[in-house]
Write an enzyme that holds these catalytic residues in place. Structure first.
Site, PDB file in Angstrom:
ATOM      1  N   CYS A   2       0.873  -1.182   0.000  1.00 48.66           N
ATOM      2  CA  CYS A   2       0.000   0.000   0.000  1.00 48.66           C
ATOM      3  C   CYS A   2       0.904   1.223   0.000  1.00 48.66           C
ATOM      4  O   CYS A   2       2.081   1.147   0.268  1.00 48.66           O
ATOM      5  CB  CYS A   2      -0.865  -0.020   1.246  1.00 48.66           C
ATOM      6  N   ARG A  27       1.840   1.263  -6.203  1.00 43.43           N
ATOM      7  CA  ARG A  27       2.179   0.279  -5.150  1.00 43.43           C
ATOM      8  C   ARG A  27       0.980  -0.526  -4.715  1.00 43.43           C
ATOM      9  O   ARG A  27       1.140  -1.534  -4.044  1.00 43.43           O
ATOM     10  CB  ARG A  27       2.734   1.007  -3.924  1.00 43.43           C
ATOM     11  N   TRP A  74      -4.093  -1.892  -1.207  1.00 45.29           N
ATOM     12  CA  TRP A  74      -4.246  -3.107  -2.016  1.00 45.29           C
ATOM     13  C   TRP A  74      -4.721  -4.144  -1.024  1.00 45.29           C
ATOM     14  O   TRP A  74      -3.958  -4.570  -0.164  1.00 45.29           O
ATOM     15  CB  TRP A  74      -2.921  -3.494  -2.656  1.00 45.29           C
ATOM     16  N   ASN A 100       0.309  -0.450   6.543  1.00 47.09           N
ATOM     17  CA  ASN A 100       0.790  -1.293   5.459  1.00 47.09           C
ATOM     18  C   ASN A 100       1.239  -2.595   6.105  1.00 47.09           C
ATOM     19  O   ASN A 100       2.019  -2.560   7.047  1.00 47.09           O
ATOM     20  CB  ASN A 100       1.982  -0.601   4.778  1.00 47.09           C
ATOM     21  N   GLY A 101       0.713  -3.747   5.621  1.00 41.41           N
ATOM     22  CA  GLY A 101       1.136  -5.028   6.208  1.00 41.41           C
ATOM     23  C   GLY A 101      -0.079  -5.824   6.651  1.00 41.41           C
ATOM     24  O   GLY A 101      -1.205  -5.504   6.308  1.00 41.41           O
ATOM     25  N   GLU A 486      10.478 -14.480 -19.323  1.00 41.60           N
ATOM     26  CA  GLU A 486      10.227 -13.056 -19.054  1.00 41.60           C
ATOM     27  C   GLU A 486       9.297 -12.468 -20.113  1.00 41.60           C
ATOM     28  O   GLU A 486       8.375 -11.709 -19.804  1.00 41.60           O
ATOM     29  CB  GLU A 486      11.548 -12.299 -18.992  1.00 41.60           C
ATOM     30  N   LYS A 490       5.644 -10.746 -19.314  1.00 40.06           N
ATOM     31  CA  LYS A 490       5.267  -9.394 -19.756  1.00 40.06           C
ATOM     32  C   LYS A 490       3.904  -9.415 -20.434  1.00 40.06           C
ATOM     33  O   LYS A 490       3.029  -8.617 -20.163  1.00 40.06           O
ATOM     34  CB  LYS A 490       6.328  -8.835 -20.714  1.00 40.06           C
ATOM     35  N   GLU A 493       0.947 -10.358 -17.926  1.00 36.72           N
ATOM     36  CA  GLU A 493       0.627  -9.475 -16.801  1.00 36.72           C
ATOM     37  C   GLU A 493       0.054  -8.124 -17.230  1.00 36.72           C
ATOM     38  O   GLU A 493      -0.611  -7.465 -16.435  1.00 36.72           O
ATOM     39  CB  GLU A 493       1.828  -9.272 -15.884  1.00 36.72           C
ATOM     40  N   HIS A 509       8.252 -33.144 -25.486  1.00 38.57           N
ATOM     41  CA  HIS A 509       7.833 -33.968 -24.336  1.00 38.57           C
ATOM     42  C   HIS A 509       6.424 -33.615 -23.870  1.00 38.57           C
ATOM     43  O   HIS A 509       6.102 -33.698 -22.698  1.00 38.57           O
ATOM     44  CB  HIS A 509       8.841 -33.771 -23.185  1.00 38.57           C
ATOM     45  N   LYS A 608       3.055  -3.172  -7.480  1.00 40.50           N
ATOM     46  CA  LYS A 608       4.466  -3.045  -7.851  1.00 40.50           C
ATOM     47  C   LYS A 608       5.374  -3.768  -6.872  1.00 40.50           C
ATOM     48  O   LYS A 608       6.371  -4.341  -7.250  1.00 40.50           O
ATOM     49  CB  LYS A 608       4.857  -1.565  -7.909  1.00 40.50           C
TER      50      LYS A 608
HETATM   51  C1  AGP Z   1       7.302  -8.274 -12.976  1.00 39.51           C
HETATM   52  O1  AGP Z   1       6.913  -7.498 -14.092  1.00 39.51           O
HETATM   53  C2  AGP Z   1       6.361  -8.092 -11.789  1.00 39.51           C
HETATM   54  N1  AGP Z   1       6.234  -6.731 -11.439  1.00 39.51           N
HETATM   55  C3  AGP Z   1       6.760  -8.991 -10.629  1.00 39.51           C
HETATM   56  O2  AGP Z   1       6.947 -10.306 -11.109  1.00 39.51           O
HETATM   57  C4  AGP Z   1       8.046  -8.557  -9.890  1.00 39.51           C
HETATM   58  O3  AGP Z   1       9.173  -8.811 -10.704  1.00 39.51           O
HETATM   59  C5  AGP Z   1       8.166  -9.393  -8.607  1.00 39.51           C
HETATM   60  O4  AGP Z   1       7.044  -9.128  -7.798  1.00 39.51           O
HETATM   61  C6  AGP Z   1       9.439  -9.095  -7.820  1.00 39.51           C
HETATM   62  O5  AGP Z   1       9.449  -7.755  -7.425  1.00 39.51           O
HETATM   63  P1  AGP Z   1      10.839  -7.140  -6.849  1.00 39.51           P
HETATM   64  O6  AGP Z   1      11.832  -7.178  -7.983  1.00 39.51           O
HETATM   65  O7  AGP Z   1      10.500  -5.748  -6.409  1.00 39.51           O
HETATM   66  O8  AGP Z   1      11.284  -8.020  -5.709  1.00 39.51           O
END
Ligand code: AGP
Length: 613
Positions: A2, A27, A74, A100-101, A486, A490, A493, A509, A608
């Site tokens: 948050c 965030r 969040w 937050n938490g 990766e 992308k 997500e 396989h 994020k």
């Molecule tokens: C990747 O695009 C995502 N935002 C997510 O997988 C991110 O890489 C993951 O949550 C790790 O975050 P961090 O690098 O801040 O630890």
């Protein structure tokens, strides 16, 4: 995950707090709220949904005062609705709290408080905190002491910011564990509090980061930090190098597009000051690495989450290839519970953009508990990962705002390449000629990134053709197998298209059963040591009539004969090819999502920084 912002000073708190929340919206965002001390009492505005709803609520029903606290949420406990939005007030309305938490023991605490007659206005765990503070305020009559006592009951990780109308000149903040940061910003006759730097960078760059189990009391012209026992601690401010303007979109439509294009600068910056091209040497001073320790290392375990874990997969191949040290890669959420085999000669290297990811921090703590040396490759200065490590490598990419990581994927690829060369040098694994060759390959990298980025229009043309795809499989091998993972992440997500990734050799396989005209296949086949294998992969794909898009090296004559579409990239040293090969996939995902009209910077269900388990 948050966002928290607090202000106390001579100016109107409302625009400062709301402006700060805007910069933290990435965030975590399913509801938001603000409390401002006005005419001796707290005025609160809260709304479910995006921050824009709260902004219009405040616009319609203004509040004004010199002390304010705000929050973007969040949800973890309780629906994302107005009732559960922060700030929370208790029974009297005299105290406001943002959190937050997760209060891990909130059930028993709630039962205790209900038995004492507390009435709850929300379904959240966070509301517990304000009732606990009220319980102690009645006896302590001192906000700091009441907060200290309240926090002593909480289990879990917390970032908390509190205001009380009875002490209208101060804000109290606290950090317990790793639920995101708490940073104090020192202004001229005003003070700022935030869970993350971008919220306050336009006002000040003089900051103090709270450590875990610390509290702060700030007034407009003072700040004091204490431990949980109430002992006052010495504080020293740090100057943040980040330019607040960098946290703006500039001429780009989305932060993600801006950050894709920032990769020329971020690759340059992550190399900056660490490479002596004249003598072919690498230096990573913040790693605190001695020749003696380098020669004692028996194993490196790289642990991370999401995109950072895929960067780790590349690092494994590079570090083993150059430094000949065994490397394991483990996603942090698995590593933390698998009772790993660790000795004093093991290094646990985490990779994290935010440095606040709960699983990654827990994995680091587990590594430390078992006696490992902790290193981290991290982007956010002052983050928990940086603070608990024995040594770190800052990615130095500047703030990454888009939830989908881009420059914080390519920077650690380069950081691990530099680390591999340094380790090999200290362990006498490579001769001077080889070392100079490897170092020299870095010289052209920013320019190669620039060349790829200049092809965005061509990549966008291909994206337009794939915008209605429903299912996709990404294939890669060797150093570019992680590139497939990766690239798939992308796409899924930000465009919500189903995208899987496989090592190319795995298709026969089982997964190849999925190949037909409705399965879009994307193959990463640059001129690297696995190229020939990947060409046959493209042939197998075409034999099943599946449409195939290939990432290929300029001048390749085999691929155009086989592929339906080609995204061309310049030739690059194979160990650095993942830096280049991923960029067309970033751009592909970006444009598909953008054309589909989706919220590219703040995809649904994501945040994020995942600071909860
Ligand atoms: C990747 O695009 C995502 N935002 C997510 O997988 C991110 O890489 C993951 O949550 C790790 O975050 P961090 O690098 O801040 O630890």
């Amino acid at each position: 995950m948050c966002g928290i912002v607090g202000y106390v000073g001579p100016r109107d708190a409302t625009p400062i707090v709301l402006g700060g929340l805007k910069r933290l919206e990435y965030r975590g965002y399913d509801s938001a709220g603000i409390a401002v001390l006005q005419d001796g009492g707290f005025e609160i505005r809260r709304d479910a949904g995006k921050l824009s709803k709260l902004l219009s609520t405040v616009n319609d029903d203004p509040i004004k005062g010199h002390l304010g606290i705000g929050h973007t949420r969040w949800a973890t406990h309780g629906e994302p609705n107005t009732r559960n939005a922060h700030p929370h007030i208790g029974a009297t309305g005299d105290v406001v709290v943002v959190h937050n938490g997760i209060v891990e023991n909130y059930k028993e605490l709630k039962e205790e408080l209900l038995a004492e007659g507390a009435e709850f206005n929300s379904d959240t765990d966070s509301e517990i905190i304000v009732h606990l503070i009220e319980r102690y305020l009645s006896s302590e009559n001192d906000l700091l002491q009441a907060v200290r006592k309240a926090l002593s009951h909480l289990k879990g990780h917390h970032g908390v910011v509190i205001g009380s109308k009875h002490e209208p000149d101060k804000i109290v903040a606290a950090r317990i564990g790793n639920a995101g940061g708490v940073v104090l910003g020192f202004g001229e006759g005003e003070m700022f509090i935030a869970s993350d730097l971008p919220a306050i960078l336009e006002h000040t760059r003089e900051v103090v980061y709270l450590e875990s189990h610390q509290l702060a009391v700030v007034t407009k012209d003072s700040a004091a930090v204490y431990d949980l026992d109430g002992n006052k601690l010495e504080i020293r401010t740090e100057t943040v190098p980040w330019d607040p303007i960098a946290a703006e979109k500039g001429e780009y439509r989305h932060f993600m597009q801006k950050e894709i294009h920032e990769q020329i600068r971020s690759i340059t910056d992550t190399i900056n000051g660490r490479v002596d091209f004249a003598n072919g040497r690498i230096s990573l001073p913040k790693l605190n690495l001695t020749k003696e320790f380098a020669n004692k290392i028996e194993k490196i375990i790289i642990t991370a989450c999401g995109t950072a874990a895929y960067a780790a997969m590349v690092g494994k191949i590079i570090i083993e290839k150059i430094a000949r040290i065994p490397v394991e890669v483990d996603v942090a959420s698995e590593f933390r519970y698998r009772d790993p085999i660790i000795t004093e000669n093991t290094v646990v290297l985490s990779i994290s953009q935010s440095g606040e990811t709960a699983d990654t921090l827990a994995a680091m703590a587990e590594g430390k508990r078992l006696g490992a040396t902790l290193w981290t490759i991290v982007n956010v200065m002052g983050s928990q990962a940086m603070r608990i490590s024995d040594g770190h490598i800052l990615m130095q990419t500047g703030p990454e705002i888009g939830v989908a990581s881009t420059k914080a994927y390519t920077a650690p690829l380069v950081d691990q390449y530099m680390l591999a060369i340094l380790l090999a040098d200290l362990r006498d694994e490579i001769d001077e000629k080889t070392r100079k060759q490897y170092v020299n390959e870095l010289r052209s990298l920013p320019n190669l990134v620039s060349q790829v980025l200049s092809r965005e229009t061509e990549y966008e043309r291909i994206a337009r053709k794939l915008v209605d795809v429903n299912n996709s499989i990404y294939l890669g091998r060797g150093v570019n197998m992680p590139t497939a993972y990766e690239g798939a992440l992308k796409l899924k997500e930000i465009s919500y298209i189903h995208a899987e990734a496989y090592p190319g050799g795995e298709m026969k396989h089982g997964p190849i059963a999925l190949f037909d005209q409705d399965m879009q296949v994307i193959v990463i086949a640059p001129k690297d040591p696995w190229y020939d294998k990947m060409v046959s992969q493209v042939e197998q794909t075409k034999a099943r009539n599946a449409p195939v898009l290939v990432i290929a090296t300029d001048g390749d004559e085999q691929i155009p004969e086989l592929a339906d579409e080609v995204m061309w990239i310049p030739d690059v040293f194979w160990m650095l090819s993942p830096v280049i090969a991923v960029i067309p996939l970033q751009i592909l995902a970006y444009h598909i999502a953008s054309i589909r009209g989706l919220d590219v910077d703040q995809p649904r269900n994501l945040a994020k920084s995942v600071t909860v388990e």
